[in-house]
Design an enzyme around this catalytic site. Structure first.
Site, mmCIF file in Angstrom:
data_model
loop_
_atom_site.group_PDB
_atom_site.id
_atom_site.type_symbol
_atom_site.label_atom_id
_atom_site.label_comp_id
_atom_site.label_asym_id
_atom_site.label_seq_id
_atom_site.Cartn_x
_atom_site.Cartn_y
_atom_site.Cartn_z
ATOM 1 N N PHE A 40 -37.984 15.472 12.951
ATOM 2 C CA PHE A 40 -37.574 16.863 13.102
ATOM 3 C C PHE A 40 -38.789 17.684 13.562
ATOM 4 O O PHE A 40 -39.912 17.463 13.101
ATOM 5 C CB PHE A 40 -37.076 17.436 11.773
ATOM 6 C CG PHE A 40 -35.684 17.018 11.386
ATOM 7 C CD1 PHE A 40 -34.898 16.236 12.218
ATOM 8 C CD2 PHE A 40 -35.145 17.423 10.166
ATOM 9 C CE1 PHE A 40 -33.615 15.870 11.856
ATOM 10 C CE2 PHE A 40 -33.865 17.060 9.788
ATOM 11 C CZ PHE A 40 -33.099 16.280 10.630
ATOM 12 N N HIS A 47 -35.925 3.959 16.369
ATOM 13 C CA HIS A 47 -35.815 4.925 15.265
ATOM 14 C C HIS A 47 -34.405 4.812 14.691
ATOM 15 O O HIS A 47 -34.230 4.783 13.476
ATOM 16 C CB HIS A 47 -36.104 6.332 15.772
ATOM 17 C CG HIS A 47 -36.211 7.349 14.689
ATOM 18 N ND1 HIS A 47 -37.129 7.229 13.662
ATOM 19 C CD2 HIS A 47 -35.526 8.494 14.457
ATOM 20 C CE1 HIS A 47 -36.992 8.263 12.844
ATOM 21 N NE2 HIS A 47 -36.035 9.045 13.297
#
Length: 414
Positions: free
Chosen positions: A399, A302
């Site tokens: 998130f 990521h």
């Protein structure tokens, strides 16, 4: 009985180029797609650079009248999907369209339309809001517009898991075909958030890099990293059951063999410091693939370049692989070249994994000059690497504690 699932088409619209070849060649060359923000005057935001698209023309993929009814994220998604369909060579006249689906997500959706129309309502009154505001703004419309453009009649859905949206979409599409609900699915993500509210919002979170130097802005795993760089674009892959692909004699570019999806249950924006959430997703993807960590040759991290993400993801890789094996696996963050495409990130990075396996070449993490002591693994710094490998993992963390990991296998024939 379950189906094997293969990749028969890919499409990409990215800061490195508006086709899969341009995107992949840019990654191989270690080209930086990040530059000064040109879409608006960003002076007051304190942010100087982004990964903007260059010379993107939606009318190459749809009529001008249709394009005017879409927000940017939808245009990007449709463009990538059209490319994937063209690459696949599928004949929709000879395909059961009831078993041809779309699962394409977006982290935020039509942010440009939201910003523009809210300002218009404030300045000129509610009667001046555009008639098509809602279908331009809502995040599912990238999937809806792709389905309309291609004429698919199967599953048509959109996944919103922030920066894991594209990877979750591919994973869910894989499972849908694996268990026999669909034959073909266009899967991926799209995002278009380089505007005043997008940049200002992430800047207010102190999530964005404030560097004015494009070469020192998106620097995952570097000790001097200070945040991510916003990117925009889309990635879409065509997933197909192996039997369906073989029956129509399709070219096959790779196979998807595993998927892991977990939640951190920890914090709105920060990953679990011990990496257990993402680590378990990686373990789950490998278990579904029926492989052990020793066989994984590449991890597309990521790797956003935020201090919290990169150290936690390093911990996650150690959690999944064990301390010793983690040191032996090649890892890179292609966000060093594209910036962070939010909901589209996992999709273009899936394409990077498929191409890496296909060509035996691992893209680098450019700009990694001062390695952080907390990030001590092999991140393929600076220059890409020729390495034949059979399996690759693609990590996406969003998130809200969303973790999505897909596992790809090099196509070596049935």
């Amino acid at each position: 009985m379950t189906n094997r699932v293969v990749i028969t088409g890919m499409g990409a619209v990215t800061p490195l180029g508006n086709t899969v070849d341009e995107f992949w060649n840019g990654l191989k060359e270690g080209k930086n797609g990040i530059g000064p923000i040109t879409k608006f005057d960003a002076t007051e935001t304190g942010i100087s650079v982004a990964g903007e698209l260059k010379d993107f023309d939606p009318t190459n993929y749809m009529p001008r009248k249709i394009a005017k009814r879409m927000d940017d994220f939808s245009k990007y998604g449709v463009a990538a999907a059209v490319q994937a369909v063209e690459m696949s060579g599928i004949d929709t006249e000879k395909t059961d369209m009831d078993r041809f689906g779309v699962i394409v997500g977006s982290g935020i959706g039509g942010l440009n339309a939201m910003q523009e129309q809210i300002i218009k309502m404030h300045d000129k009154g509610p009667q001046r809001v555009a008639p098509l505001f809602v279908p331009m703004a809502i995040g599912n419309m990238v999937a809806g517009n792709i389905s309309i453009a291609i004429g698919t009649k199967g599953i048509n859905t959109s996944i919103v898991t922030a920066c894991a949206s594209g990877n979750n979409s591919i994973g869910e599409a894989y499972r849908n075909i694996k268990h026999g609900y669909s034959d073909v699915i266009l899967a991926g993500g799209a995002e278009g958030t380089i505007d005043e509210i997008g940049i200002s919002g992430f800047a207010a979170l102190t999530a964005l890099s404030t560097s004015t130097d494009p070469d020192r802005a998106s620097i995952p795993f570097d000790k001097e990293r200070s945040g991510f760089v916003m990117g925009e674009g889309a990635g879409v892959v065509m997933l197909e059951s192996l039997d369906h692909a073989l029956e129509r004699n399709a070219a096959i570019y790779g196979e998807i063999v595993g998927y892991g999806s977990t939640g951190d249950g920890y914090h709105m924006t920060a990953p679990t410091p011990d990496g257990s959430g993402a680590g378990k997703a990686m373990i789950n993807a490998m278990q579904e693939a029926g492989i052990t960590p020793e066989t994984v040759g590449y991890v597309n991290a990521h790797g956003t370049g935020t201090p919290a993400n990169d150290s936690a993801e390093t911990m996650a890789i150690k959690y999944a692989f064990g301390e010793e094996l983690a040191k032996n696996v090649a890892i890179s963050s292609t966000k060093s070249m594209t910036g962070h495409l939010l909901g589209a990130a996992g999709a273009i990075e899936a394409i990077a994994c498929i191409k890496a396996l296909q060509e035996g070449f691992l893209p680098p993490t450019i700009g990694l000059e001062v390695q952080d002591e907390a990030c001590e693994l092999d991140y393929v710094p600076g220059v890409g690497r020729k390495t034949e490998t059979k399996y690759a993992l693609n990590n996406s963390l969003g998130f809200g504690g969303h973790n999505a990991v897909t596992c790809f296998k090099k196509w070596e024939g049935k």
